[in-house]
Design a protein around this motif. Structure first.
Motif, short mmCIF file in Angstrom:
data_model
loop_
_atom_site.label_atom_id
_atom_site.label_comp_id
_atom_site.label_asym_id
_atom_site.label_seq_id
_atom_site.Cartn_x
_atom_site.Cartn_y
_atom_site.Cartn_z
N GLY A 127 0.98 -1.12 -0.01
CA GLY A 127 -0.04 -0.06 0.18
C GLY A 127 0.82 1.15 0.09
O GLY A 127 0.36 2.19 0.44
N VAL A 128 2.18 1.19 -0.33
CA VAL A 128 3.10 2.40 -0.25
C VAL A 128 3.67 2.43 -1.76
O VAL A 128 4.06 1.44 -2.40
N GLN A 129 3.64 3.79 -2.14
CA GLN A 129 4.42 4.07 -3.62
C GLN A 129 5.28 5.02 -3.33
O GLN A 129 5.26 5.74 -2.30
N SER A 130 6.18 5.24 -4.29
CA SER A 130 7.13 6.31 -4.42
C SER A 130 6.75 7.38 -5.35
O SER A 130 6.69 7.24 -6.37
N LEU A 131 7.07 8.65 -4.93
CA LEU A 131 7.09 9.86 -5.83
C LEU A 131 8.46 10.25 -6.25
O LEU A 131 8.51 11.08 -6.93
N GLY A 132 9.35 9.33 -6.08
CA GLY A 132 10.59 9.54 -6.31
C GLY A 132 11.66 10.04 -5.26
O GLY A 132 11.20 10.19 -3.94
N ALA A 133 13.16 10.20 -5.62
CA ALA A 133 13.91 10.87 -4.51
C ALA A 133 13.95 12.25 -4.49
O ALA A 133 13.78 12.82 -5.77
N VAL A 134 14.15 12.91 -3.52
CA VAL A 134 14.12 14.27 -3.48
C VAL A 134 15.22 15.12 -2.89
O VAL A 134 15.32 16.31 -3.21
N GLU A 135 16.28 14.32 -2.42
CA GLU A 135 17.73 14.93 -1.99
C GLU A 135 18.62 13.69 -1.68
O GLU A 135 18.21 12.50 -1.40
N TYR A 136 19.89 13.82 -1.85
CA TYR A 136 20.71 13.10 -1.48
C TYR A 136 20.96 13.26 0.21
O TYR A 136 20.99 14.24 0.77
N ASP A 137 21.22 11.89 0.70
CA ASP A 137 21.32 11.88 2.18
C ASP A 137 22.68 11.26 2.49
O ASP A 137 23.00 10.23 2.56
N PRO A 138 23.99 12.12 2.38
CA PRO A 138 25.13 11.39 2.47
C PRO A 138 25.29 10.62 3.86
O PRO A 138 24.73 10.99 4.95
N ILE A 139 26.14 9.42 3.73
CA ILE A 139 26.45 8.78 4.90
C ILE A 139 27.70 9.16 5.61
O ILE A 139 28.96 8.95 5.08
N TRP A 140 27.71 9.90 6.69
CA TRP A 140 28.75 10.34 7.27
C TRP A 140 29.39 9.64 8.58
O TRP A 140 28.66 9.44 9.29
N PHE A 141 30.93 9.35 8.43
CA PHE A 141 31.45 8.69 9.66
C PHE A 141 32.55 9.67 10.15
O PHE A 141 33.73 9.70 9.54
N PHE A 142 32.28 10.37 11.16
CA PHE A 142 33.28 11.27 11.68
C PHE A 142 33.64 10.56 12.96
O PHE A 142 33.19 9.85 13.58
N TYR A 143 35.26 10.77 13.28
CA TYR A 143 35.83 10.10 14.37
C TYR A 143 36.94 11.09 14.78
O TYR A 143 37.27 12.14 14.07
N ARG A 144 37.43 10.77 15.93
CA ARG A 144 38.46 11.48 16.72
C ARG A 144 39.85 10.46 16.66
O ARG A 144 39.67 9.47 16.40
N GLY A 145 41.09 11.25 16.88
CA GLY A 145 42.32 10.69 16.84
C GLY A 145 42.84 10.76 15.54
O GLY A 145 42.76 11.67 14.78
N PRO A 146 44.07 10.08 15.25
CA PRO A 146 44.84 10.14 14.07
C PRO A 146 44.03 9.83 12.76
O PRO A 146 43.11 9.03 12.73
N GLU A 147 44.23 10.78 11.88
CA GLU A 147 43.73 10.67 10.78
C GLU A 147 44.06 9.42 9.68
O GLU A 147 45.18 9.25 9.62
N GLU A 235 39.48 18.94 14.99
CA GLU A 235 39.93 17.85 15.55
C GLU A 235 39.05 16.74 15.21
O GLU A 235 39.22 15.32 15.74
N ILE A 236 38.22 16.87 14.36
CA ILE A 236 37.39 15.57 14.11
C ILE A 236 37.65 15.37 12.37
O ILE A 236 37.89 16.31 11.65
N HIS A 237 37.66 14.03 12.15
CA HIS A 237 37.88 13.73 10.88
C HIS A 237 36.70 12.86 10.41
O HIS A 237 36.04 12.43 10.87
N LEU A 238 36.80 12.76 9.06
CA LEU A 238 35.78 12.08 8.19
C LEU A 238 36.29 10.79 7.56
O LEU A 238 37.44 11.25 6.65
N ALA A 239 35.73 9.75 7.74
CA ALA A 239 36.09 8.57 7.02
C ALA A 239 35.48 8.69 5.36
O ALA A 239 34.26 8.94 5.38
N ALA A 240 36.31 8.21 4.53
CA ALA A 240 35.55 8.30 2.95
C ALA A 240 35.36 6.87 2.87
O ALA A 240 35.49 5.83 3.52
#
Length: 468
Positions: A127-147, A235-240
């Motif tokens: 009973g559920v339908q889609s009208l399509g995607a409306v934006e990107y939702d990036p998946i971010w993983f932020f971490y502390r410590g050595p890059e 001080e916060i890094h981002l994992a690619a």
């Protein structure tokens, strides 16, 4: 030259006379058949009203946690709907799973919701339908410590194992962040011995900045406050995601986003090299019973609000009909190929919708009812012949009375009756095909009048004449 002008003039006169004749026939048809036409129209409007009712003026939409990006986007949709005369009520929820549950419940008033792709599919939810995607939702993983540089896979894997020994936030259970984090961890084989914190976005940001946790998954837009807070913290890094293509094969709903070096911060040169991120999409899901006019309105809102350029999206990229896991609405398929209905482009929503619905009433009515009635066997001719025959019957009655019991003093009375009968005949609006019957009636009336004026006893011979 003169003959050409004459031909043109005669042609014009012929067209004009034909048009006049057809218009006269049509107006006469309306005069004669209006009760039947009204009955048919009322019946058609009744069927139309119940088969294709107008769209509701109040719609409920599930968004997400209070203060989140979905609530912010929902307010933009509500403002768009308000300009169109529709009230869009926003319902805060705990996340995507609750949104889907609202839509799947056939008794629930929620008719639309923002849901991240990949959290459910049509095989699990009905009973559920889609009208399509409306934006990107990036998946971010932020971490502390050595890059950790993305090119060193072994270092990344070791680092992940370190993270898993410590405490990382994977979002609130039932939220989109939680589901996406579990998909990624499971794909990498990290399923046991995990130490998770189930924090909403804002709390995860604070905990990460204070060092209470070493990492946090956040699934949100680049412009979101939580994301910007962590990106701006040196001080916060981002994992690619160096193996982004592999993720996109294993998780087909995933999208790959390219991030050029320095695009997050030119001053810090962050990131220090080109990287790839994974992203899901925000899908606009609806109850499949939603009125088509409202679906077009949601798509128009998505085009105006989400079709603008952003950090990851180009102008006009959304709404996009990507792999959402749900069946696309037929209205969305039509919109993808043809855009919005023409009337919605030039008229206010309520007027365009009403005209569009009325067209489906009056076109069948005008295109079918009138020709059908006109082609009924002898409908008009029988109706007119019945009127002529009624006048013939009155004339015959007068003539019979004059034959059986003529009195000279009643002559003037009968002449007045014949004048009235002729006046009634003159009021008949007959087509050319009935002209002969019409003039025969008038000739008969004139014949009886002449007989009445002929002598003392016009319908009997004089007794002496009959004896000759």
């Amino acid at each position: 030259m003169g003959s050409i002008k004459q031909d043109i003039k005669e042609t014009y006169l012929g067209i004009y006379e034909t048009a006049q004749e057809k218009w006269g026939d049509f107006t006469q048809f309306l005069v004669e058949a209006w009760p039947l036409l009204i009955i048919l129209l009322i019946g058609l409007i009744g069927v139309w009203w119940y088969a294709d009712p107008p769209p509701p003026r109040h719609v409920v939409m599930a968004t997400g946690s209070p203060g989140g990006s979905y609530e912010v986007m929902g307010k933009k949709y509500a403002a768009f709907f308000e300009k169109k005369g529709i009230t869009l009520e926003l319902l805060p929820t705990k996340g995507a799973q609750e949104n889907i549950a609202h839509l799947a419940d056939r008794k629930d008033p929620v008719q639309a919701a923002f849901v991240q792709a990949g959290l459910a599919n049509s095989h699990e939810v009905r009973g559920v339908q889609s009208l399509g995607a409306v934006e990107y939702d990036p998946i971010w993983f932020f971490y502390r410590g050595p890059e950790v540089k993305e090119r060193d896979f072994q270092a990344i894997k070791s680092r992940f194992k370190y993270f898993l020994k410590e405490k990382i936030s994977v979002g609130v259970e039932g939220s989109g962040t939680y589901s996406q984090a579990m998909h990624i961890l499971k794909a990498n084989g990290f399923e046991k011995g995990l130490n998770f914190a189930y924090l909403p976005g804002a709390q995860a940001v604070e905990a990460l900045k204070k060092g209470e946790i070493v990492g946090a998954f956040i699934v949100d837009a680049f412009e979101a406050k939580n994301v910007q807070t962590l990106i701006s913290d040196p001080e916060i890094h981002l994992a690619a995601f160096p193996r982004a293509e592999a993720y996109s094969r294993l998780l087909p709903y995933m999208q790959i986003l390219e991030v050029p070096a320095g695009s997050f911060s030119l001053q810090r040169n962050f990131p220090s090299e080109n990287i790839k991120l994974m992203a899901t999409t925000t899908d606009l899901l609806i109850d499949d019973r939603m009125h088509p006019a409202l679906q077009f309105l949601f798509l128009e809102a998505a085009r105006e609000i989400n079709g603008r350029p952003s950090f990851f999206a180009e102008r006009g990229e959304f709404p996009a009909f990507k792999n959402t896991g749900f069946q696309e609405s037929p209205v969305a398929l039509h919109y993808e190929k043809n855009g919005s209905p023409l009337l919605m482009t030039y008229l206010p929503f309520w007027l365009a919708e009403m005209v569009n619905r009325l067209i489906f009433v009056f076109l069948p009515f005008c295109a079918l009812t009138y020709p059908v009635l006109l082609t009924l066997p002898g409908y008009r001719n029988k109706r007119m012949r019945r009127k002529i025959n009624q006048l013939y019957g009155v004339l015959k009655t007068y003539e019979q009375e004059l034959t059986d019991n003529y009195q000279p003093e009643t002559k003037d009375e009968y002449l007045k009756k014949l004048d009235l009968l002729e006046y009634q005949a003159l009021q008949l609006k007959v087509s050319k095909s009935m002209s002969s019957d019409y003039y025969s009636l008038r000739t008969s009336i004139d014949y009886v009048r002449n007989c009445l004026n002929r002598g003392v006893h016009p319908y009997q011979f004089q007794e002496e004449a009959s004896g000759v």
